[in-house]
Design a protein around this motif. Structure first.
Motif, PDB file in Angstrom:
ATOM      1  N   THR A 272      35.546  35.278  27.536  1.00  0.00           N
ATOM      2  CA  THR A 272      34.740  36.497  27.431  1.00  0.00           C
ATOM      3  C   THR A 272      35.674  37.694  27.225  1.00  0.00           C
ATOM      4  O   THR A 272      36.763  37.728  27.809  1.00  0.00           O
ATOM      5  N   PRO A 273      35.304  38.674  26.403  1.00  0.00           N
ATOM      6  CA  PRO A 273      36.159  39.860  26.232  1.00  0.00           C
ATOM      7  C   PRO A 273      36.557  40.474  27.569  1.00  0.00           C
ATOM      8  O   PRO A 273      35.735  40.601  28.478  1.00  0.00           O
ATOM      9  N   GLU A 274      37.818  40.836  27.670  1.00  0.00           N
ATOM     10  CA  GLU A 274      38.383  41.253  28.955  1.00  0.00           C
ATOM     11  C   GLU A 274      37.636  42.425  29.571  1.00  0.00           C
ATOM     12  O   GLU A 274      37.381  42.454  30.782  1.00  0.00           O
ATOM     13  N   ASP A 275      37.269  43.420  28.765  1.00  0.00           N
ATOM     14  CA  ASP A 275      36.605  44.599  29.316  1.00  0.00           C
ATOM     15  C   ASP A 275      35.275  44.235  29.967  1.00  0.00           C
ATOM     16  O   ASP A 275      34.978  44.689  31.081  1.00  0.00           O
TER      17      ASP A 275
ATOM     18  N   ARG B 193      34.311  41.251  30.967  1.00  0.00           N
ATOM     19  CA  ARG B 193      34.568  40.359  32.102  1.00  0.00           C
ATOM     20  C   ARG B 193      34.951  41.176  33.333  1.00  0.00           C
ATOM     21  O   ARG B 193      34.421  40.959  34.431  1.00  0.00           O
ATOM     22  N   ASN B 194      35.876  42.105  33.168  1.00  0.00           N
ATOM     23  CA  ASN B 194      36.321  42.905  34.305  1.00  0.00           C
ATOM     24  C   ASN B 194      35.194  43.763  34.867  1.00  0.00           C
ATOM     25  O   ASN B 194      35.078  43.938  36.087  1.00  0.00           O
ATOM     26  N   ALA B 195      34.349  44.296  33.977  1.00  0.00           N
ATOM     27  CA  ALA B 195      33.219  45.108  34.446  1.00  0.00           C
ATOM     28  C   ALA B 195      32.250  44.259  35.261  1.00  0.00           C
ATOM     29  O   ALA B 195      31.755  44.692  36.310  1.00  0.00           O
ATOM     30  N   PHE B 196      31.981  43.045  34.789  1.00  0.00           N
ATOM     31  CA  PHE B 196      31.087  42.167  35.547  1.00  0.00           C
ATOM     32  C   PHE B 196      31.674  41.846  36.911  1.00  0.00           C
ATOM     33  O   PHE B 196      30.975  41.899  37.931  1.00  0.00           O
ATOM     34  N   LEU B 197      32.949  41.477  36.955  1.00  0.00           N
ATOM     35  CA  LEU B 197      33.561  41.082  38.222  1.00  0.00           C
ATOM     36  C   LEU B 197      33.614  42.254  39.199  1.00  0.00           C
ATOM     37  O   LEU B 197      33.466  42.063  40.418  1.00  0.00           O
ATOM     38  N   GLN B 198      33.798  43.470  38.695  1.00  0.00           N
ATOM     39  CA  GLN B 198      33.801  44.637  39.570  1.00  0.00           C
ATOM     40  C   GLN B 198      32.399  44.868  40.148  1.00  0.00           C
ATOM     41  O   GLN B 198      32.247  45.172  41.343  1.00  0.00           O
ATOM     42  N   GLU B 199      31.372  44.681  39.321  1.00  0.00           N
ATOM     43  CA  GLU B 199      30.005  44.814  39.808  1.00  0.00           C
ATOM     44  C   GLU B 199      29.688  43.704  40.813  1.00  0.00           C
ATOM     45  O   GLU B 199      29.027  43.943  41.835  1.00  0.00           O
ATOM     46  N   GLU B 200      30.191  42.500  40.535  1.00  0.00           N
ATOM     47  CA  GLU B 200      29.967  41.373  41.426  1.00  0.00           C
ATOM     48  C   GLU B 200      30.621  41.618  42.793  1.00  0.00           C
ATOM     49  O   GLU B 200      30.070  41.223  43.830  1.00  0.00           O
ATOM     50  N   ARG B 201      31.756  42.292  42.802  1.00  0.00           N
ATOM     51  CA  ARG B 201      32.410  42.641  44.068  1.00  0.00           C
ATOM     52  C   ARG B 201      31.457  43.428  44.964  1.00  0.00           C
ATOM     53  O   ARG B 201      31.361  43.180  46.171  1.00  0.00           O
ATOM     54  N   GLY B 202      30.737  44.379  44.374  1.00  0.00           N
ATOM     55  CA  GLY B 202      29.796  45.171  45.149  1.00  0.00           C
ATOM     56  C   GLY B 202      28.698  44.324  45.763  1.00  0.00           C
ATOM     57  O   GLY B 202      28.346  44.493  46.938  1.00  0.00           O
ATOM     58  N   HIS B 203      28.143  43.397  44.982  1.00  0.00           N
ATOM     59  CA  HIS B 203      27.116  42.500  45.511  1.00  0.00           C
ATOM     60  C   HIS B 203      27.662  41.658  46.670  1.00  0.00           C
ATOM     61  O   HIS B 203      26.979  41.460  47.684  1.00  0.00           O
TER      62      HIS B 203
END
Length: 258
Positions: free
Chosen positions: A219-222, A224-234
């Motif tokens: 997945t494109p890095e940007d 992917r990183n945005a998803f993982l940062q949002e997932e951290r909040g959850h």
């Protein structure tokens, strides 16, 4: 309007080589009960057995098989994964190859094992290869760590990941538990068990584990990183202390050569 094609099977398989260190550091291991069950279903001990561990990756399962007293030969197709394996386990032999054409002599092994790797093979080729390499009475053992889908936070996380990747993760995992998918020919007659275990890890380890899967690696890095940062909040809503309890159901399939 252009449509993005999903990554090919080969591209996904090769994606791990550039992330081998991340894979080694963050992927879950396997519980002792899994290997107890392998021995129970195979009707023999791993101690003193000749084991060919195929798709060995960075050596997570190989090291545990060695720790049970097995004489292990690792087989791994990827250069990056094999390099990480050699760095971590210089005392265990590893050869380059894959399950569709094993670089192993006939009737060599008491066990042929695949940890998280059988789905990268072509069963029409990998089944006869495993049977060729096994001695009479030897066993083929396949296993996968899967999320425990009766744990609410894991189901919710799988739904979020599925929406991001455009797939139904829960249905995909449930479909993957059917033994007939592992051997469409029906030659093997697998015994099936599920072994539950869990581990507690920092949220960063959990996120790095998610990110080490092929669908994320491609997945494109940007995004992917945005998803993982949002997932951290959850995750921090569920685990405010920052320590995630991952719960796994290991699907184990074992078949013995007559």
């Amino acid at each position: 309007m252009t449509t993005t094609q999903p990554p090919s099977h080969a591209a996904r398989a090769h994606s791990f080589n550039a992330a081998a260190a991340q894979y080694a550091a963050n992927r879950p291991s396997y519980p002792p009960a899994l290997f107890d069950t392998v021995e129970e279903l195979a009707g023999r001990s791993l101690s003193g057995a000749n084991v060919v561990d195929v798709g060995a990756g960075t050596g997570i399962a190989t090291a545990l098989l060695h720790g049970r007293g097995a004489d292990v030969l690792a087989v791994e197709p990827g250069a990056g994964m094999a390099a990480e394996f050699r760095r971590a386990l210089p005392h265990i032999p590893i050869v380059r190859g894959n399950g569709n054409a094993l670089p192993v002599a006939d009737a060599h092994a008491d066990f042929v094992t695949y940890a998280q790797a059988w789905h990268w093979t072509d069963p029409a080729r990998a089944v006869p290869e495993a049977l060729r390499v096994l001695r009479p009475g030897g066993s083929l053992a396949l296993w996968w760590n899967g999320d425990a889908l009766d744990v609410p936070w894991l189901v919710e996380a799988a739904d979020r990941i599925g929406r991001f990747l455009g797939t139904d993760i829960v249905a995909q995992q449930r479909d993957g538990t059917r033994p007939e998918l592992a051997d469409p020919s029906g030659r093997l007659g697998f015994s099936r068990r599920v072994v539950r275990w869990s581990r507690r890890v920092p949220v960063d380890t959990h996120l790095a584990n998610i990110g080490s899967h092929s669908a994320f690696l491609l997945t494109p890095e940007d995004s992917r990183n945005a998803f993982l940062q949002e997932e951290r909040g959850h995750l921090l809503e569920v685990f405010p202390d920052g320590v995630v309890e991952e719960v796994y159901d290991v699907l184990l399939l074992v078949a013995t050569k007559s």
